[in-house]
Design a protein around this motif. Structure first.
Motif, mmCIF file in Angstrom:
data_model
loop_
_atom_site.group_PDB
_atom_site.id
_atom_site.type_symbol
_atom_site.label_atom_id
_atom_site.label_comp_id
_atom_site.label_asym_id
_atom_site.label_seq_id
_atom_site.Cartn_x
_atom_site.Cartn_y
_atom_site.Cartn_z
ATOM 1 N N ARG A 184 0.859 -1.191 0.000
ATOM 2 C CA ARG A 184 0.000 0.000 0.000
ATOM 3 C C ARG A 184 0.890 1.233 0.000
ATOM 4 O O ARG A 184 1.817 1.356 0.802
ATOM 5 N N ARG A 185 0.609 2.150 -0.919
ATOM 6 C CA ARG A 185 1.510 3.287 -1.135
ATOM 7 C C ARG A 185 0.744 4.539 -1.536
ATOM 8 O O ARG A 185 -0.396 4.475 -1.982
ATOM 9 N N LEU A 186 1.414 5.680 -1.386
ATOM 10 C CA LEU A 186 0.862 6.979 -1.763
ATOM 11 C C LEU A 186 1.751 7.610 -2.833
ATOM 12 O O LEU A 186 2.933 7.298 -2.938
ATOM 13 N N ASN A 187 1.176 8.527 -3.625
ATOM 14 C CA ASN A 187 1.921 9.296 -4.640
ATOM 15 C C ASN A 187 2.663 8.408 -5.632
ATOM 16 O O ASN A 187 3.746 8.749 -6.100
ATOM 17 N N SER A 188 2.087 7.278 -5.965
ATOM 18 C CA SER A 188 2.770 6.350 -6.860
ATOM 19 C C SER A 188 2.481 6.665 -8.321
ATOM 20 O O SER A 188 1.499 7.324 -8.658
ATOM 21 N N ILE B 276 -2.632 -3.000 -14.783
ATOM 22 C CA ILE B 276 -2.300 -1.748 -14.111
ATOM 23 C C ILE B 276 -0.880 -1.856 -13.566
ATOM 24 O O ILE B 276 -0.553 -2.809 -12.856
ATOM 25 N N VAL B 277 -0.052 -0.900 -13.908
ATOM 26 C CA VAL B 277 1.323 -0.847 -13.404
ATOM 27 C C VAL B 277 1.399 0.243 -12.340
ATOM 28 O O VAL B 277 1.030 1.393 -12.594
ATOM 29 N N VAL B 278 1.866 -0.133 -11.158
ATOM 30 C CA VAL B 278 2.050 0.815 -10.067
ATOM 31 C C VAL B 278 3.500 0.725 -9.608
ATOM 32 O O VAL B 278 4.020 -0.374 -9.393
ATOM 33 N N ALA B 279 4.144 1.869 -9.461
ATOM 34 C CA ALA B 279 5.557 1.867 -9.061
ATOM 35 C C ALA B 279 5.870 3.113 -8.252
ATOM 36 O O ALA B 279 5.199 4.144 -8.375
ATOM 37 N N GLY B 280 6.930 3.019 -7.458
ATOM 38 C CA GLY B 280 7.368 4.173 -6.685
ATOM 39 C C GLY B 280 6.374 4.543 -5.610
ATOM 40 O O GLY B 280 5.594 3.729 -5.118
ATOM 41 N N GLY B 281 6.406 5.806 -5.239
ATOM 42 C CA GLY B 281 5.544 6.286 -4.181
ATOM 43 C C GLY B 281 6.188 6.115 -2.815
ATOM 44 O O GLY B 281 7.334 5.671 -2.687
ATOM 45 N N THR B 282 5.417 6.472 -1.815
ATOM 46 C CA THR B 282 5.884 6.322 -0.440
ATOM 47 C C THR B 282 4.990 5.345 0.297
ATOM 48 O O THR B 282 3.803 5.225 0.009
ATOM 49 N N SER B 283 5.571 4.650 1.253
ATOM 50 C CA SER B 283 4.826 3.662 2.027
ATOM 51 C C SER B 283 3.697 4.328 2.790
ATOM 52 O O SER B 283 3.863 5.397 3.383
ATOM 53 N N GLU B 284 2.520 3.719 2.757
ATOM 54 C CA GLU B 284 1.356 4.277 3.439
ATOM 55 C C GLU B 284 1.555 4.302 4.953
ATOM 56 O O GLU B 284 0.997 5.145 5.653
ATOM 57 N N SER B 285 2.384 3.394 5.462
ATOM 58 C CA SER B 285 2.561 3.293 6.908
ATOM 59 C C SER B 285 3.683 4.183 7.435
ATOM 60 O O SER B 285 3.525 4.873 8.436
ATOM 61 N N GLY C 207 6.071 6.292 5.287
ATOM 62 C CA GLY C 207 6.555 7.420 4.514
ATOM 63 C C GLY C 207 7.857 7.186 3.781
ATOM 64 O O GLY C 207 8.368 8.086 3.109
ATOM 65 N N GLU C 208 8.423 5.973 3.878
ATOM 66 C CA GLU C 208 9.647 5.654 3.150
ATOM 67 C C GLU C 208 9.318 5.389 1.685
ATOM 68 O O GLU C 208 8.209 4.987 1.338
ATOM 69 N N TYR C 209 10.313 5.598 0.797
ATOM 70 C CA TYR C 209 10.104 5.314 -0.623
ATOM 71 C C TYR C 209 9.850 3.822 -0.832
ATOM 72 O O TYR C 209 10.529 2.976 -0.239
ATOM 73 N N GLU C 210 8.867 3.510 -1.671
ATOM 74 C CA GLU C 210 8.525 2.126 -1.990
ATOM 75 C C GLU C 210 9.175 1.772 -3.323
ATOM 76 O O GLU C 210 8.666 2.121 -4.392
ATOM 77 N N CYS C 211 10.319 1.103 -3.279
ATOM 78 C CA CYS C 211 11.131 0.840 -4.478
ATOM 79 C C CYS C 211 10.763 -0.491 -5.132
ATOM 80 O O CYS C 211 11.626 -1.356 -5.380
#
Length: 404
Positions: A163-167, A182-191, A193-197
């Motif tokens: 689960r992520r934000l700003n992806s 649907i391709v989802v990448a990047g963003g920050t962790s919803e829990s 705030g770290e980058y979701e790589c």
């Protein structure tokens, strides 16, 4: 089933004669129309533009059932000729309540609220084919919904693995299987705030998400803060990063790998966007000196003999339109949306550009003509009640057969 039909004759200017009125009344006798076989009623409805079918669904339950039926959809697919996609103009923060759709064939706007969606579904992500993808509000930011605005059908997609934000979000449609990914990448962790790589892909055929690989941190940072400048072209998702110097990052759906397009876009760009036209990649934006925009150009990424791939200019906004959009040469609020042969230019409704006229002004560049044509669209009805928020332009095929 009683069928009431109103003839629309916009070209008719003279008052009909008494004989014509009598003939019309006799022809439209409910006793006659009420005995029509259901399939014949279907064929009559098929003669109407799809925008009228959308309205007729609200007239009666029987018509709503007819238009959603399998037999009607089968005949619709056999008869309907797919025209250009509709331009959906909507609030970036509340597409549920504020949306208008422009029909290029009829050259008119339709009010198109998405109030059939749950009240928390407000943020438009992207659209492909006949499907629109929407994200939830702040308390439901990880919830994704897919809907068909024409049939008013929708469903909540399964939750993402991470689960992520700003992806970054991109959608690929497979027309042969009538499915999408649907391709989802990047963003920050919803829990935290770290980058979701990571990259994960949703497949509508399996109705599930799958993590397809890692994303380098430097790419993750660059794609996290701008999710609207993405486009699929020939199976590759292209993303234009928002920070200068601009760069184009690509995700290959087959190999599940990220890479940076080696060809840099032109320097000193303003208000840049990527569009896909006939399976070719285009870059649209203003160009000039470091702080002043002098022209708005369209470049195509082409293979140049002996020089590899290069951005080649194919069109430039005429100066009379450029002057209207850029009265202030340092303006950075021009927006662009393109699909097929039509490329649209506009500014956010809260800008002085639109406040001065009281409505949203949209300029279209039409490549379908022998000579490229530039013209203004009719007044957008969205703007009169909607002068405070950022606007998104998405493209949707008005179709009844796009299942969610």
């Amino acid at each position: 089933m009683e069928l009431s039909i109103t003839k629309l004759r916009p070209e008719q200017t003279e008052e009909p004669s008494e004989e014509d009125k009598e003939a019309s009344n006799a022809t439209m006798d409910p006793a006659i129309w009420g005995r029509l076989h259901g399939e014949l009623v279907d064929r009559i409805l098929l003669c109407l533009p799809i925008a009228n079918l959308y309205s007729l669904r609200c007239v009666s339950k029987s018509w709503d059932t007819t238009i959603k039926s399998t037999s009607f959809n089968r005949m619709y697919l056999e008869k309907a000729s797919r025209g250009p996609s509709w331009l959906f103009m909507c609030s970036s923060f509340n597409c549920r309540d504020f949306t208008s759709a422009y029909d290029p064939v009829q050259n008119r706007w339709h009010n198109f609220p998405l109030t059939f969606l749950p009240s928390c579904m407000r943020f438009p992500l992207t659209a492909v084919g006949g499907r629109l993808f929407v994200r939830g509000g702040l308390t439901n930011a990880g919830v994704l919904v897919v809907c068909n605005p024409m049939t008013r059908s929708w469903r909540v997609l399964p939750p993402m693995i991470h689960r992520r934000l700003n992806s970054l979000v991109g959608v690929y449609e497979d027309k042969r299987s009538k499915s999408y990914k649907i391709v989802v990448a990047g963003g920050t962790s919803e829990s935290g705030g770290e980058y979701e790589c990571t990259t994960e892909v949703y497949d509508s055929l399996s109705n599930s998400w799958k993590v397809t690989g890692k994303v380098r941190r430097e790419i993750t940072v660059r794609i996290t803060w701008w999710t609207s400048k993405t486009v699929f072209c020939n199976g590759v998702l292209y993303c234009l990063t928002s920070g200068r110097p601009y760069s184009v990052i690509a995700y290959d759906l087959k190999t599940a790998t990220w890479d940076e397009v080696a060809v840099p876009p032109p320097e000193f760009l303003f208000c840049t966007f990527l569009i896909q036209r006939r399976n070719r990649l285009f870059l649209v934006g203003g160009a000039g000196t470091e702080r002043i925009c002098e022209h708005v150009h369209m470049w195509e990424l082409k293979q140049v003999d002996g020089e590899g791939k290069q951005w080649v200019e194919v069109e430039k906004m005429p100066h009379e339109y450029f002057q209207i959009f850029f009265k202030e040469r340092t303006a950075t609020d021009l927006k662009c949306s393109g699909h097929g042969d039509l490329v649209y230019f506009y500014k956010d409704s809260h800008t002085q550009f639109n406040l001065a006229t009281g409505y949203l002004q949209v300029l279209v560049c039409d490549f379908s003509k022998k000579q490229t044509e530039w013209r203004w669209l009719p007044k957008c009805p969205l703007s009169m009640n909607f002068l405070k928020f950022s606007i998104r332009g998405l493209f949707l095929d008005p179709t009844l057969d796009a299942s969610v």
